[in-house]
Design a protein around this motif. Structure first.
Motif, PDB file in Angstrom:
ATOM      1  N   ASN A   1       0.779  -1.239   0.011  1.00 57.74           N
ATOM      2  CA  ASN A   1      -0.037   0.157  -0.069  1.00 57.74           C
ATOM      3  C   ASN A   1       0.980   1.201   0.210  1.00 57.74           C
ATOM      4  OD1 ASN A   1      -2.128   1.751   0.518  1.00 57.74           O
ATOM      5  ND2 ASN A   1      -2.119   1.450   2.607  1.00 57.74           N
ATOM      6  N   GLY A   2       1.726   1.540  -0.934  1.00 56.27           N
ATOM      7  CA  GLY A   2       2.857   2.388  -1.392  1.00 56.27           C
ATOM      8  C   GLY A   2       2.400   4.025  -0.939  1.00 56.27           C
ATOM      9  N   GLN A   3       1.017   4.154  -1.666  1.00 55.73           N
ATOM     10  CA  GLN A   3       0.696   5.414  -1.191  1.00 55.73           C
ATOM     11  C   GLN A   3       1.863   6.587  -1.453  1.00 55.73           C
ATOM     12  OE1 GLN A   3      -2.244   6.440  -1.150  1.00 55.73           O
ATOM     13  NE2 GLN A   3      -3.535   4.777  -0.492  1.00 55.73           N
ATOM     14  N   LEU A   4       2.465   6.629  -2.670  1.00 57.53           N
ATOM     15  CA  LEU A   4       3.648   7.525  -2.962  1.00 57.53           C
ATOM     16  C   LEU A   4       3.203   9.048  -2.805  1.00 57.53           C
ATOM     17  CD1 LEU A   4       5.584   5.541  -5.554  1.00 57.53           C
ATOM     18  CD2 LEU A   4       6.379   5.987  -3.266  1.00 57.53           C
ATOM     19  N   ASP A   5       2.217   9.417  -3.271  1.00 56.30           N
ATOM     20  CA  ASP A   5       2.111  10.769  -3.142  1.00 56.30           C
ATOM     21  C   ASP A   5       1.936  11.160  -1.683  1.00 56.30           C
ATOM     22  OD1 ASP A   5       1.831  11.182  -5.938  1.00 56.30           O
ATOM     23  OD2 ASP A   5      -0.280  10.986  -6.196  1.00 56.30           O
ATOM     24  N   PHE A   6       1.514  10.543  -0.711  1.00 54.14           N
ATOM     25  CA  PHE A   6       1.435  10.527   0.693  1.00 54.14           C
ATOM     26  C   PHE A   6       2.881  10.918   1.241  1.00 54.14           C
ATOM     27  CE2 PHE A   6       1.484   8.092   4.682  1.00 54.14           C
ATOM     28  CZ  PHE A   6       0.953   9.199   5.727  1.00 54.14           C
ATOM     29  N   GLN A   7       3.828   9.615   0.743  1.00 56.48           N
ATOM     30  CA  GLN A   7       5.050   9.671   1.266  1.00 56.48           C
ATOM     31  C   GLN A   7       5.956  10.966   0.850  1.00 56.48           C
ATOM     32  OE1 GLN A   7       5.774   7.153   3.272  1.00 56.48           O
ATOM     33  NE2 GLN A   7       4.120   5.594   2.408  1.00 56.48           N
ATOM     34  N   LYS A   8       5.622  11.323  -0.343  1.00 57.60           N
ATOM     35  CA  LYS A   8       6.202  12.453  -1.020  1.00 57.60           C
ATOM     36  C   LYS A   8       5.947  13.669  -0.429  1.00 57.60           C
ATOM     37  CE  LYS A   8       7.025  10.474  -5.593  1.00 57.60           C
ATOM     38  NZ  LYS A   8       6.585  10.554  -7.189  1.00 57.60           N
ATOM     39  N   ALA A   9       4.681  13.732   0.112  1.00 56.43           N
ATOM     40  CA  ALA A   9       4.089  15.245   0.772  1.00 56.43           C
ATOM     41  C   ALA A   9       4.665  15.092   2.198  1.00 56.43           C
ATOM     42  CB  ALA A   9       2.678  14.931   0.953  1.00 56.43           C
ATOM     43  N   ILE A  10       4.987  14.006   2.840  1.00 54.57           N
ATOM     44  CA  ILE A  10       5.808  13.960   4.053  1.00 54.57           C
ATOM     45  C   ILE A  10       7.206  14.575   3.910  1.00 54.57           C
ATOM     46  CG2 ILE A  10       6.640  12.671   5.905  1.00 54.57           C
ATOM     47  CD1 ILE A  10       4.149  10.793   5.567  1.00 54.57           C
ATOM     48  N   ILE A  11       7.876  13.880   2.850  1.00 52.70           N
ATOM     49  CA  ILE A  11       9.206  14.263   2.466  1.00 52.70           C
ATOM     50  C   ILE A  11       9.552  15.710   2.333  1.00 52.70           C
ATOM     51  CG2 ILE A  11      11.100  14.003   0.919  1.00 52.70           C
ATOM     52  CD1 ILE A  11      11.139  11.597   2.900  1.00 52.70           C
ATOM     53  N   GLN A  12       8.363  16.397   1.554  1.00 51.15           N
ATOM     54  CA  GLN A  12       8.446  17.768   0.966  1.00 51.15           C
ATOM     55  C   GLN A  12       8.416  18.556   2.427  1.00 51.15           C
ATOM     56  OE1 GLN A  12       9.248  18.959  -1.912  1.00 51.15           O
ATOM     57  NE2 GLN A  12       9.687  16.804  -2.454  1.00 51.15           N
TER      58      GLN A  12
END
Length: 152
Positions: free
Chosen positions: A57-68
């Protein structure tokens, strides 16, 4: 049914906030391996903040938002020369995905829609305890801001 240790209601967000220190490599992991009767090869602790998401359940946009959001307060761990962080391929800046449930990672127990594990490295020459705390707060804020936008 909560009797089998399964959640009765699905969580929306689960962030498991972690820190890795030099003693993980010099004390904890060698002792853990010795207890199991296994040899221990020294490991490299990534220098910077990174996320360990669930490959199911990668949810990459979620992960990227956190990193940003975290980038505003601290540096993101770069991949090694093979493009990995902790022997896992990087799928985005400071993001790796692993089978969280299979590995028993805490972020998998709630079966949330948006899950991840954060990692900070307070022993970095580029960080302090305060910066690491701010990075964890930035991760929470970035995650919640992203989810609130999705839930509208």
């Amino acid at each position: 049914n909560s009797s089998d240790n399964q959640p009765t209601k699905k969580w929306t967000v689960h962030l498991d906030l972690h820190e890795t220190t030099d003693t993980d490599a010099t004390e904890f992991m060698p002792a853990k391996h010795a207890e199991a009767g296994l040899p221990y090869e020294s490991e490299v602790i990534p220098d910077g903040f990174y996320l360990v998401g669930d490959s199911e359940n990668g949810q990459l946009d979620f992960q990227k938002a956190i990193i940003q959001n975290v980038k505003k307060v601290t540096h993101i761990a770069p991949p090694d020369k093979e493009g990995n962080i902790i022997d896992e391929p990087v799928v985005g800046d400071g993001i790796i995905l692993v089978p969280a449930k299979k590995l028993g990672l805490c972020c998998s127990v709630t079966e949330g829609t948006y899950v991840t594990t954060t990692e900070v490295y307070p022993d970095s020459e580029r960080a302090t305890d305060e910066i690491c705390n701010e990075a964890q707060v930035a991760a929470i804020v970035g995650a919640l801001d992203y989810v609130l936008l999705q839930e509208k």
